[in-house]
Design a protein around this motif. Sequence first.
Motif, PDB file in Angstrom:
ATOM      1  N   ASP A 106      57.307  22.609  41.283  1.00 45.91           N
ATOM      2  CA  ASP A 106      58.209  23.937  41.129  1.00 45.91           C
ATOM      3  C   ASP A 106      59.792  23.190  41.287  1.00 45.91           C
ATOM      4  O   ASP A 106      60.010  22.835  42.170  1.00 45.91           O
ATOM      5  N   LEU A 107      60.489  23.574  40.159  1.00 48.82           N
ATOM      6  CA  LEU A 107      61.794  23.183  39.986  1.00 48.82           C
ATOM      7  C   LEU A 107      62.731  24.000  41.051  1.00 48.82           C
ATOM      8  O   LEU A 107      63.991  23.776  41.417  1.00 48.82           O
ATOM      9  N   GLU A 108      62.040  25.085  41.541  1.00 46.28           N
ATOM     10  CA  GLU A 108      62.852  25.981  42.347  1.00 46.28           C
ATOM     11  C   GLU A 108      62.754  25.457  43.827  1.00 46.28           C
ATOM     12  O   GLU A 108      63.730  25.766  44.412  1.00 46.28           O
TER      13      GLU A 108
ATOM     14  N   GLY B 217      54.081  21.731  36.938  1.00 46.96           N
ATOM     15  CA  GLY B 217      52.845  22.428  37.254  1.00 46.96           C
ATOM     16  C   GLY B 217      51.708  21.296  36.612  1.00 46.96           C
ATOM     17  O   GLY B 217      51.936  20.339  36.766  1.00 46.96           O
ATOM     18  N   GLY B 218      50.660  21.940  36.224  1.00 45.03           N
ATOM     19  CA  GLY B 218      49.390  21.046  35.660  1.00 45.03           C
ATOM     20  C   GLY B 218      49.732  20.440  34.324  1.00 45.03           C
ATOM     21  O   GLY B 218      48.726  19.805  33.803  1.00 45.03           O
TER      22      GLY B 218
ATOM     23  N   PHE C 266      49.278  15.786  29.125  1.00 48.69           N
ATOM     24  CA  PHE C 266      50.416  14.873  28.501  1.00 48.69           C
ATOM     25  C   PHE C 266      50.021  13.463  28.901  1.00 48.69           C
ATOM     26  O   PHE C 266      49.851  12.446  28.094  1.00 48.69           O
ATOM     27  N   MET C 267      49.510  13.058  30.071  1.00 50.75           N
ATOM     28  CA  MET C 267      49.166  11.680  30.710  1.00 50.75           C
ATOM     29  C   MET C 267      47.769  11.294  29.886  1.00 50.75           C
ATOM     30  O   MET C 267      47.551  10.179  29.563  1.00 50.75           O
ATOM     31  N   LEU C 268      46.914  12.318  29.836  1.00 55.76           N
ATOM     32  CA  LEU C 268      45.438  12.019  29.454  1.00 55.76           C
ATOM     33  C   LEU C 268      45.514  11.511  27.795  1.00 55.76           C
ATOM     34  O   LEU C 268      44.841  10.905  27.203  1.00 55.76           O
TER      35      LEU C 268
ATOM     36  N   THR D  88      55.147  14.766  42.399  1.00 55.26           N
ATOM     37  CA  THR D  88      55.619  15.068  44.014  1.00 55.26           C
ATOM     38  C   THR D  88      54.496  16.115  44.502  1.00 55.26           C
ATOM     39  O   THR D  88      53.636  16.779  43.794  1.00 55.26           O
ATOM     40  N   GLY D  89      54.635  16.388  45.772  1.00 60.93           N
ATOM     41  CA  GLY D  89      53.656  16.812  46.760  1.00 60.93           C
ATOM     42  C   GLY D  89      52.992  18.083  46.209  1.00 60.93           C
ATOM     43  O   GLY D  89      52.890  19.168  47.006  1.00 60.93           O
ATOM     44  N   ALA D  90      52.353  18.352  45.042  1.00 59.39           N
ATOM     45  CA  ALA D  90      51.596  19.469  44.653  1.00 59.39           C
ATOM     46  C   ALA D  90      50.603  19.638  45.431  1.00 59.39           C
ATOM     47  O   ALA D  90      49.909  18.466  45.619  1.00 59.39           O
ATOM     48  N   SER D  91      49.985  20.734  45.722  1.00 61.40           N
ATOM     49  CA  SER D  91      48.335  20.679  46.182  1.00 61.40           C
ATOM     50  C   SER D  91      47.465  20.181  45.213  1.00 61.40           C
ATOM     51  O   SER D  91      47.620  20.257  43.837  1.00 61.40           O
ATOM     52  N   GLU D  92      46.695  19.388  45.703  1.00 60.25           N
ATOM     53  CA  GLU D  92      45.592  18.693  44.884  1.00 60.25           C
ATOM     54  C   GLU D  92      44.655  19.639  44.498  1.00 60.25           C
ATOM     55  O   GLU D  92      43.701  20.286  45.146  1.00 60.25           O
TER      56      GLU D  92
END
Length: 199
Positions: free
Chosen positions: A77-79, A106-107, A112-114, A124-128
């Motif tokens: 979240d950039l907020e 977000g997700g 993008f990576m795959l 950064t600390g997103a919920s897993e």
Amino acid sequence: MRHGSKPTIRDVAETAGVSVTTVSYVLSGRSGGTTRISEATQDRVHAAVRELGYVANRGARGMRRGRTELVAVAVADLEDPRDRALATLLAAILPEHGYQAVVLLGGGWRQFMLAGGADGVIRTGASETAEDSAAMVELAARGVAQVLITDDAGDGTLDANRDGIPDVQAGYDVVSAGTESTEALAERAVTALLGRLRS
């Protein structure tokens, strides 16, 4: 060069009066193998680049080299002040080490990576989520560098099936946030990522 088309490396070579290989060596900063490229030739290549407005195709270069020279910075979240500060700092620090940052929200980082969008990812600390874990397992299996900045994370083992049995040992580095400044977190995350990228 056709009117309205983007200049190519061949156009630069023709304008400078040199071979495509010479242009490639000059623009990549390589020495030219056993043949030394004179300052005058290098100057002609750089002048042709400026004259034509040539911009190297990063994607094509990445395919040839087997790397993109990009790092994904995945933020929830950039907020969130810390996420925003980390994204800003990472985007400033990574170019000092030869990588450009691509900030993803977000997700979206997973697809993008795959798809091979970057050489590594700093999250950064997103919920897993289960999707996050599965993507991280896949990326770790491919040898993609991953760093997670979080307040609460494990030891870098990945358990996509959530069965208590790690699918990949040491699949990513964890930078524990604690009470450190965002500047220190960003520096530690980049150091960890570079260690994986260069190993």
